[in-house]
Design an enzyme around this catalytic site. Structure first.
Site, PDB file in Angstrom:
ATOM      1  N   SER A 192       0.817  -1.226   0.000  1.00 24.67           N
ATOM      2  CA  SER A 192       0.000   0.000   0.000  1.00 24.67           C
ATOM      3  C   SER A 192       0.848   1.273   0.000  1.00 24.67           C
ATOM      4  O   SER A 192       0.403   2.311   0.495  1.00 24.67           O
ATOM      5  CB  SER A 192      -0.952   0.039   1.202  1.00 24.67           C
ATOM      6  N   ARG A 193       2.058   1.183  -0.507  1.00 22.74           N
ATOM      7  CA  ARG A 193       2.973   2.339  -0.580  1.00 22.74           C
ATOM      8  C   ARG A 193       3.383   2.868   0.801  1.00 22.74           C
ATOM      9  O   ARG A 193       3.841   4.007   0.930  1.00 22.74           O
ATOM     10  CB  ARG A 193       2.369   3.491  -1.427  1.00 22.74           C
TER      11      ARG A 193
END
Ligand SMILES: Cc1cc2nc3c(=O)[nH]c(=O)nc-3n(C[C@H](O)[C@H](O)[C@H](O)COP(=O)(O)O)c2cc1C
Length: 214
Positions: A192-193
């Site tokens: 999710s970065r």
């Protein structure tokens, strides 16, 4: 160019994590640990680093060079002192070196000041290089404009003949630099970065460690 569909190219990272309880207090030890893993992962040239320099007027440039030694002071690489990077470093000694190890979903950045290493150290490394590489250094004034490929090939042949059967001397314009880092950042891709970023900063000869927002 749209056929490449850059916009939909993305990977989700999840191979590993970088947490404060597991990192080394010394960034060089941490680098050594990660480098071992990068090497073992089968990356073709794990010691290739992108080296960014900037001219006095602040124009940046970068290119790949090979890390040839790392010691408690910094990172050593070799090049032509008259090259573009050599000219940049003459005007502005600050540089940044970046490793990207895709198989490990990691990058490591070193920012700091660059100095020439001693002539003796450069010479010792030059003498350890294969004959063809030594001749290549004599045949090329790196980064200068040349009329065509034959120009450098014929210079190579001339130098090969000149030094055949001899110890090839180190060219005056060739040697090593050491990048002495002030900041080193380790980046580990996460899902999710929400990547892990751990920064080591040197002050009063001590490394302080901070976590940066991804
Ligand atoms: C994998 C790889 C390794 C390289 N290693 C070096 C190196 O160790 N030293 C070097 O001077 N150039 C090396 N080069 C070439 C540089 O990227 C660059 O073209 C050259 O140094 C001239 O750069 P400059 O004009 O910015 O000075 C390498 C290139 C690649 C792709």
């Amino acid at each position: 160019m749209n056929e490449h569909d850059f916009r939909s190219m993305r990977r989700n990272y999840g191979k590993s994590e970088l947490v404060e309880t597991q990192i080394s207090p010394n960034p060089f030890d941490q680098f050594s640990h990660w480098f071992k893993e990068a090497k073992a992962s089968g990356i073709l040239e794990p010691n290739a680093m992108s080296l960014a320099t900037a001219s006095k007027s602040g124009h940046p440039r970068n290119r790949i060079v090979l890390l040839k030694e790392i010691n408690a002071t910094g990172l050593v690489f070799f090049t032509n002192y008259l090259s573009q990077k050599g000219q940049d470093l003459e005007e502005n000694p600050y540089a940044s070196a970046l490793f990207f190890w895709d198989k490990e979903e990691r990058q490591v950045r070193f920012d700091g000041k660059v100095e020439k290493i001693s002539r003796e150290e450069s010479e010792a490394y030059f003498l350890s290089r294969p004959f063809e590489s030594q001749i290549g250094a004599h045949a090329s004034i790196q980064s200068s404009t040349i009329p065509n490929r034959e120009f450098v090939e014929s210079k190579y042949e001339d130098m090969k003949e000149k030094y055949s059967g001899q110890i090839v001397p180190i060219p005056d314009y060739w040697g090593g630099y050491i990048l002495i880092p002030e900041v080193i950042e380790f980046w580990q891709g996460r899902s999710s970065r929400l990547h892990d970023r751990i920064e080591y900063k040197k002050s009063n000869n001590q490394w302080t460690i901070n976590r940066l927002s991804p």
